[in-house]
Enzyme design. Sequence first.
Site, PDB file in Angstrom:
ATOM      1  N   GLY A 283       0.815  -1.215   0.000  1.00 50.87           N
ATOM      2  CA  GLY A 283       0.000   0.000   0.000  1.00 50.87           C
ATOM      3  C   GLY A 283       0.841   1.254   0.000  1.00 50.87           C
ATOM      4  O   GLY A 283       0.708   2.112  -0.865  1.00 50.87           O
TER       5      GLY A 283
ATOM      6  N   LEU B 121       8.159   1.047  13.113  1.00 47.31           N
ATOM      7  CA  LEU B 121       9.285   1.336  12.212  1.00 47.31           C
ATOM      8  C   LEU B 121       8.905   1.287  10.735  1.00 47.31           C
ATOM      9  O   LEU B 121       9.769   1.188   9.871  1.00 47.31           O
ATOM     10  CB  LEU B 121      10.418   0.343  12.476  1.00 47.31           C
ATOM     11  CG  LEU B 121      11.048   0.370  13.872  1.00 47.31           C
ATOM     12  CD1 LEU B 121      12.144  -0.678  13.977  1.00 47.31           C
ATOM     13  CD2 LEU B 121      11.618   1.743  14.179  1.00 47.31           C
TER      14      LEU B 121
ATOM     15  N   GLU C 289       7.819   3.458   8.463  1.00 47.71           N
ATOM     16  CA  GLU C 289       8.095   4.515   7.484  1.00 47.71           C
ATOM     17  C   GLU C 289       9.486   5.116   7.561  1.00 47.71           C
ATOM     18  O   GLU C 289      10.026   5.579   6.555  1.00 47.71           O
ATOM     19  CB  GLU C 289       7.103   5.667   7.686  1.00 47.71           C
ATOM     20  CG  GLU C 289       5.661   5.322   7.474  1.00 47.71           C
ATOM     21  CD  GLU C 289       4.787   6.515   7.823  1.00 47.71           C
ATOM     22  OE1 GLU C 289       4.414   7.251   6.901  1.00 47.71           O
ATOM     23  OE2 GLU C 289       4.504   6.722   9.010  1.00 47.71           O
TER      24      GLU C 289
END
Length: 1343
Positions: free
Chosen positions: A810, A1272, A1274
Amino acid sequence: MPDQWRSDELVFFVNGRKVIERDVDPEVTLLTFLRKNLGLTGTKDACGRGGCGACTVMVSRCDPVSKEIRHFSITACLVPICSLYGAAVTTVEGVGSMKTKLHPVQERIAKSHGTQCGFCTPGMVMSTYTLLRNHPQPSEEQLMEALGGNLCRCTGYRPILDGGKTFCTESNGCQQKGTGKCCLDQGEEDSSSRGRNGDISTELFTKDRFQPLDPTQELIFPPALLRMAENPEKRTLTFRGERVTWISPGTLKDLLELKTKYPEAPLVLGNTSLGPAMRSQGHFHPVLLSPARISELSIVSTTSEGLTIGAGCSLAQVKDILAERVSELPEEKTETYQALLKHLQSLAGQQIRNLASLGGHVMSRHCYSDLNPILAVGNATLNLISKEGMRQIPLNEHFLAGLPRADLKPEEILQSVYIPHSQKWEFVSAFRQGQCQQNALADVNAGMRVLFKEGTDTVHDLSVAYGGVGVATISAHRTCQQLQGRCWNELMLEEACRLLLDEVSLPGSAPGGRVEFKRTLVVSFFFKFYLEVLQKLKKLVRLSSDYLGSPEVSDLFLSALEDFPVTVPQGVQTYQRVAPCQPLQDPVGRPIMHLSGLKHTTGEAMFCGDIPRLDRELAMALVTSARAHAKIISIDFSKALKLPGVVDVITAKDIPGTNGAEDSKILAVDEVLCVGHIICAVVAETDVQAKRAIEKVKITYEDLEPIIFTVEDAIKHNSFLCPEKKLEQGNIEEAFGKVDQIIEGEVHIGGQEHFYMETQRVLVIPKRGDQELDIHVSTQDPAHVQKTVSSTLNIPINKITCHVKQVGGGFGGKIGRPAILGAIAAVGAIKTGHPIRLVLDREEDMLITGGRHPLFGKYKVGFMKDGRIEALDIECFINGGCTPEDSEAVAEFLLLKLENAYKIQNLRFRGRACMTNLASNTSFRGFGFPQGILVIESCITAVATKCGLLPEKVREKNMYKTVDKAIYKQEFNPEPLIRCWNECLDKSSFHSRRTQVEEFNKKNYWKKKGIAVIPMKFSVGFTATSYHQAAALVHIYTDGSVLVTQGGNELGQGIHTKILQVASRELKIPMSYIHISETSTATVPNTIATAASIGSDVNGRAVQDACQILLKRLEPIIKEHPEGTWEDWIKTAFEQSISLSATGFFRGYKAFMDWEKGEGEPFPYYIYGAACSEVEIDCLTGAHKKIRTDIVMEACSSLNPAIDVGQVEGAFIQGMGLYTTEELRYSPEGVLYSQGPDEYKIPTVTDVPGEFNVSLLPSSPNPLTIYSSKGLGESGVALGSSVFLAIADAVATARRDRDVAEDFPVESPATPEWVRMACADRFTEMIPRDDPKTFKPWSIPVA
């Protein structure tokens, strides 16, 4: 039915079972057949062009001559089903399954954590499986080659390679791995974590328990096909479809007869050229001839003069044939063969090389062909055959230009290609430069050959050909003639460059753009050839340079002769082990395999597009705008409605409720705002019929003004999506008056395509009565889809249920867009009463959905001579596209995160979102920070340059050191930041490597190394408390099994795995007792988007709450029966009428931001990290090699270190793509050129740094989050900027060597074009430059 209209039977095998098709359609591909006819959905549809590898399967054939069985990997999306007569196909389902037995490949990729979203995984499995069928103990280099045609957007490739390496014969990995004393883990000095190595692990999986590979257990080649191969069918086979007839002759005589009868019919072998052209360019051929069964086209013969290779040989076979000849012949005879081999190493991926034929490659005559320039200069000859007989024509510039006098006659075919040996005193070289090292079309390529008069350096014959600089391969015939008789020296070089630039002319508006770069490569390649030949001459005669009259190659120039090798990535991943006292049953903190890992590797994981076709289901296709800004005068779909299978056309008039917002309509009304704006949708019985129908919808436009594409134009027209955002502290004007120096600069950052492997797709199922809808959708935010469909249809939310099983990636791109597509499909479902399936092609997805915002940033920085920054003023403009979507929020987050790790007393940050006539840009992993970090780090680098200091010294001087407040007045403690920085410097041996880089650069003129280290302070979460709320529903059934439902969506980030770990710890039962089925708005309502790195955090807290409620209810029973089992306690609870179902809720982290005051506490917590990257660049071509990256992240107490390390690595590689290879290119009319993997290059397995180390800092408390963990998902993206800064460091060194100004424009991505042109030298100076006012460019920058 008359015999002439009857089709033959198509016979082949799939997974050991015989398939007989009597009415086969030649237009159907193997991928479509597997998925729709056989229901084998493990083979994924992701790009449709053979460029991503998600649809890889293995094809096996028996060679009719040698009787050997050949296994080769192919991309099923390109293979016409009719081409498989007599073949055996193996798909991922045929390799192994959860129901029967796993194959070692499937087991090892899953257990080495090589899956995240899992959409690419079946292709990875099949590429590795095919390799093992041919080489049970492959080398690591063979593994790299096998996976070179497979893309992964999630993992960063390292764990996939780790799984594959367990089969390899040798390993260059650390022999001490797992001991905590890895050789790569030795830094320059003791760090804060040293001395606790007993707590540190470098092992994310254990190889000891893997089942061994037993080649004797593989599927045998079907005996029926062996019999067919022994007695091959000689008659012509004909397969007739609705529009196309496929004819497969059994003899050469029949083929030549057919070619005479159908002179316009193309010959199709691999379909790697014709297939994509028919798909994307609308090429159509009513008759296709397949020469696959003609053995004469695959004959290889050798003479003392040369080598003849059959036109039907695949490029993979050609590679093997040439390699064999090179090993057998004297080196002087193999110059041309070695040049061809060099390009065959990087030409496409393994699957395409297995499919594409030599004849098809030659005859396609693509301007970017890698082999034709070499064959042309190597004096190759084409052997042609027809009914009339045989003849030969030279493969020269006339043939390649398609001149009638030098071309095939319509009835002729290419039988073979003759390639003569080279001779003594003859040298051949090949050069190419594409967007990336492997699996990318060349921007420019070249073949060059020179023959000297014996014993001299006098040119007797010279031949130079270029690809990529015209509509066909171009031969520099005039230049070569004029250089005959010249000595091979500097004077000749200067003259050659001048002549080449004059002859190989490229207009400023040339298709493909990059004109000045291409002109520079023309002469840069010749310079490389000049140096190579000098070296070979010296080696050949071993005489002094005086005798030859040619110069020595300077030691400084020697590195220009070396291409960057493909290296197998190595590295170490470190994390803190769980405490010895932690119960073995407690999975929290352990590297647990992804919950769906094994299903991913077997193809049994069910994605939205894998749901079997429903009764009465219809397909939908979208009609989009061809204009950037225009009034819709009329829409005529009468012709579309007359086509077979077309049911209806859905327009804005069919929407019973609200057509989106006023400034962002779901379906266009009266006006279109960008190319790709959705106007209407066609509903038909099949997707093929729907796609054919959209071509018949005629839309009449009237162009409107202004048309705005660039940030510059938006500023000029005052075209913005929202008011200016601003943050300020201190007195910036006063500070500027007191500093030693002030500099100003600009930063341009291009956009980025999400390129999730699974494109957007939705299935809407209407229920009879009450207007109820079930929606299966690939989304990060099912509640948003639900609400949008509700308002569009004007029905209550409670009648709409959205289901999300798992999402094939996504990265922010499936938050807003799925709601629009779901609404359009829902309108179609309500209007027709049928289920509607809408699946976007890759091209449509990239055109419609937008991506990361391009950014233009301006900075003004005031600083002291020691590098201390006293004042910084930054203004950023992001290109938001044509509707607001998330642009205002991105602009806000950009400013909030912009200071990164630096304490600067006087700051002013301003940001605007520009409204342009491009598809609306949207959320993307990192949400503004990846752009912002490059702006401020470029500013830091500029200050360092001006002060004559190293950038890392300026970074250290300006970093936060003690408890302080960010620009928006939120307090934080930077101690973990300092720990990460120091640990990264230590683990990477930064200071000693900085010295080594400097030494290398002193000794090399045309290759330069660069190194950079950056700190990171990344804020996690949304800026409002309500966006952090989460709910969960936990059921315990009477057998003791547990069903968990929560609001987070599985995108590949492992949220379901982490949630089960939480539930397991809280309920004190094994994970095997617990199951997560799906995310559904019917079970957990009003969910928040799974985004902002907090999905596991907040949903974990909700599940924890529900489990604690249940455990509290069970407490009296457990106290009364402490020796009982879990099942006993549950049975007793049921008998006592105790509820075994509970809802858990988490109200959310406190977060708020007051933009009027410019202050607040917008983020619940921060993630700290640091990254060091080292690269090497080729100043002549712009290519670069990533040598090493070290990342240190502060994860507090990781819920699952395997998943967290995977998130860091995957994010870093995605960020590395943003800053280096991923370039979105637009036409001056606003059309996106980059609409697939051919044009848009995400990192491949060969782009991973040669050494890639990731370290999670030892645990530290974080009382705010569940079990002190941190999200964690991004933060690693921004660390990819360390690669850009390392490249910029190398470029700056090159410019210093050449006495060129050190300050140069910062433009991301650092493509080969940018690097090459920034490394200004005599070759960039000599090229002609066009006045921009005199031509229309092929593409325009939008930032």
